[in-house]
Every structure is written in structure tokens, then in C-alpha cells.
Design an enzyme around this catalytic site. Structure first.
Site, PDB file in Angstrom:
ATOM      1  CB  SER A 120      -0.776  -0.047   1.293  1.00  0.00           C
ATOM      2  OG  SER A 120      -1.594   1.344   1.457  1.00  0.00           O
ATOM      3  CB  SER A 121       0.469   4.664  -1.391  1.00  0.00           C
ATOM      4  OG  SER A 121      -0.812   4.949  -0.966  1.00  0.00           O
ATOM      5  CB  CYS A 122      -0.282   3.688   4.114  1.00  0.00           C
ATOM      6  SG  CYS A 122      -0.238   1.824   4.644  1.00  0.00           S
ATOM      7  CE1 TYR A 149      -3.197  -3.263   5.391  1.00  0.00           C
ATOM      8  CE2 TYR A 149      -2.150  -1.387   4.666  1.00  0.00           C
ATOM      9  CZ  TYR A 149      -3.015  -2.204   4.316  1.00  0.00           C
ATOM     10  OH  TYR A 149      -3.203  -2.948   3.050  1.00  0.00           O
ATOM     11  CE  LYS A 153      -0.502  -5.086   3.001  1.00  0.00           C
ATOM     12  NZ  LYS A 153      -0.807  -6.269   2.280  1.00  0.00           N
ATOM     13  CG  HIS A 192     -10.115   3.858   1.307  1.00  0.00           C
ATOM     14  ND1 HIS A 192     -10.144   2.653   1.044  1.00  0.00           N
ATOM     15  CD2 HIS A 192      -9.250   4.096   2.472  1.00  0.00           C
ATOM     16  CE1 HIS A 192      -9.080   2.026   2.031  1.00  0.00           C
ATOM     17  NE2 HIS A 192      -8.910   2.978   2.771  1.00  0.00           N
TER      18      HIS A 192
END
Length: 324
Positions: A120-122, A149, A153, A192
């Protein structure tokens, strides 16, 4: 111990190969299934969470030993919105670590030819420069609300790199931008921004409201990628990319939340006005992925945002009773 059976062999997937898609019922996994089927891959392996608990190490080990998949798309994860991420911090860290550790290690033990881990881009630092380059990983502090999270990742990325470095496994990682599309989550509590807008505008339209209110100023900029485009990129990279560095997947284009709202309003057909509650937080001013590496590899997205939103709204209408 032993080395992976397919030590960085640069070959495309065989059409008859057994391909396991972990998380096939989710938005990402189901899109990958559709993409594989459209491309002629029919020997697909799937298991629901009721059939196989990916958090259970023994169960996952037995599954891989019995089924012996050739390729793996690891799209399974515990996911949620900001509130869920921040409230259930231990669950998000533990369960995602367990899922990816079990699947990646079992793929190694059973000599899977290639595995793709979806992140994920997070994973990128909260204050990283824009657009977000792959090299920015671990260069700063994470966004606190979804840190557990993100850490899980990041651990998955590093685990794939470690098995590659130590045992020659062809394990790769990809990082999608904000996604939307069929099988999205439209629950207003933890969805989202884009699916939440679709539902809010639809319900305001049904109620005949003269106006509706959205959070923030509308000035932040966000990037959105249709799940079918993501699946296309995943198959493209699974067939052609064999390097250790992660790859961003996105459009390389962003839009203000205000412009996004106007587009959703027009597509849904809401005739009222939009009010912005500036007392509510805007969040990060901009979040855009640098996809120059992906473009240089030869892949570009095909679904324009307005067209994708039309497809997403149609999916919402067809599945509204089960998307809440």
C-alpha cells in the site's frame, strides 16, 4: 535449507500454471482473477477465509504442501479505514504479519516459481516529498494513525527481499495507490473517500436533499486507480518484472477532492449543492505516486477517472444491498 526451485528465471507465466490468488474475494483479488481469466489462465486456485485461515501457520503450510501452486498473488490482508486502523492497532499489525509471513514462507518451502506481494502507498513516510518515489521507503516517520498496517506491509516487502537475497526466490513487491472499483467497500464508517462519496451523493439524490456536506476544504489532492487497471499492471509485472526493488502502481495523475466531488456529483446525478465543513481535517495535502519506473517498464493505465467512476457507480447500484 534449500534454494527456490526457480532462481530468478525470467520467463512468462505458463497458461497451464497453477496460480493461487490469496484474497480473491476482495476488490484487488477479484480484479486479478478477472484479469487472469481474460488472459487465458484457467488453472486458478482460490480459498475463502472460512476454508483457509491464512493466519494459521499449520493450515497454510498444509495447503501449500498439498496444492503446490506455481505462482502466487498475495492480495489478502486485514484492511480498514482510518478509524479501524487507529483503533485496532494490535489486530492490524499481528494479523497482517501472520498472513504474509505464512504465505511467503510456505511459497519458499514449496518452491513457488514466483510470488507477488501487494502492499500500500501508506508505507511511505508521512512527510515524504511528492511524488512518492520507491527510494523514499524508510526515509522518515510514518503516518501515526495507520502505522501498524504500514509496518506490516514494510515487513512483507523486506521479507520478499530477504528470501530473494538468501535463497534466490523470485519474490516481487508492488505498491498500489488509492484504489476503487467493483467489490469496493461503501460502508460510511470505514470506507475510503471515493466509495464514500458515491454512497453519500446517491443517498442525497434519493432523499431529494437540497445540499450535502463533505469534510474538509476540498483542497487536498489524491490519486485514484481503478482496480482493473491495477490487476492489469500486476499481471504485466508478474510476467515481465524480476527485480528486487518494489514498484509503484498508479496513474501518476492526481485531482483535488473538490474536483473529485463535482465529478461524482455529476455522474450520480445529484442536483443539490455541496457544502464543505472546513472545521474537519483535510489530512495530507497531497499524496501522489511516482510511476516513472512503471512507465519505463512499458505499462500505463487505461481507465480514465471519470469512466472508472461511472463503472464504480454501476457496481454500487447493482450490489448496493451487500456493499453497506
Amino acid at each position: 535449507m534449500y534454494f527456490c526451485g526457480n532462481i530468478i528465471r525470467k520467463n512468462a507465466l505458463e497458461k497451464s500454471a497453477k496460480i493461487y490468488v490469496a484474497g480473491h474475494r476482495g476488490m484487488v483479488g477479484s480484479a486479478i482473477i478477472r484479469q487472469l481469466q481474460a488472459a487465458g489462465y484457467q488453472n486458478l486456485l482460490t480459498k475463502t477465509s472460512a476454508e483457509l485461515d491464512l493466519r494459521n501457520q499449520a493450515a497454510v503450510s498444509q495447503f501449500f504442501a498439498t496444492e503446490k501452486p506455481d505462482y502466487v498473488f498475495l492480495a489478502a490482508a486485514k484492511v480498514g479505514g482510518i478509524v479501524a486502523n487507529n483503533t485496532y492497532r494490535a489486530d492490524f499489525l499481528y494479523e497482517n504479519l501472520a498472513i504474509q509471513n505464512n504465505v511467503i514462507h510456505s511459497a519458499f518451502e514449496n518452491q513457488v516459481k514466483k510470488l507477488m506481494f501487494l502492499g500500500s502507498s501508506c508505507i511511505y513516510p508521512k512527510l515524504a516529498p511528492q511524488p512518492l518515489k520507491e527510494s523514499y521507503l524508510l526515509s522518515g516517520y510514518l503516518e501515526p494513525t495507520n502505522e501498524p498496517y504500514a509496518i506490516a506491509k514494510i515487513a512483507g516487502i523486506k521479507l520478499c527481499e530477504a528470501y530473494r537475497a538468501q535463497y534466490g526466490c523470485n519474490f516481487i513487491s508492488v505498491m498500489p495507490t488509492n484504489l476503487y472499483g467493483p467489490n469496493d467497500n461503501y460502508d460510511l464508517e470505514n470506507s475510503h473517500v471515493l466509495p464514500a462519496m458515491i454512497r453519500k451523493f446517491h443517498e442525497a439524490k434519493l432523499h431529494g436533499d437540497a445540499s450535502m456536506t463533505l469534510w474538509g476544504s476540498g483542497s487536498p489532492m489524491r490519486e485514484f486507480l481503478h482496480a482493473d487497471d491495477l490487476a492489469s499492471a500486476c499481471l504485466y509485472l508478474m510476467e515481465s518484472y524480476h527485480e528486487s526493488e518494489l514498484v509503484n502502481i498508479g496513474t501518476g495523475e492526481d485531482v483535488t477532492i473538490k474536483a473529485l466531488a463535482e465529478t461524482v456529483k455529476q455522474i450520480v446525478g445529484f442536483a443539490g449543492e455541496i457544502h464543505w465543513d472546513s472545521s474537519r481535517p483535510d489530512g495530507t495535502p497531497r499524496k501522489l505516486m511516482d510511476v516513472s519506473k512503471l512507465h519505463n517498464l512499458g505499462w500505463h493505465h487505461q481507465i480514465a477517472l471519470s469512466d472508472g467512476i461511472k463503472l464504480a457507480y454501476q457496481d454500487f447500484l447493482e450490489n448496493a444491498s451487500i456493499r453497506k
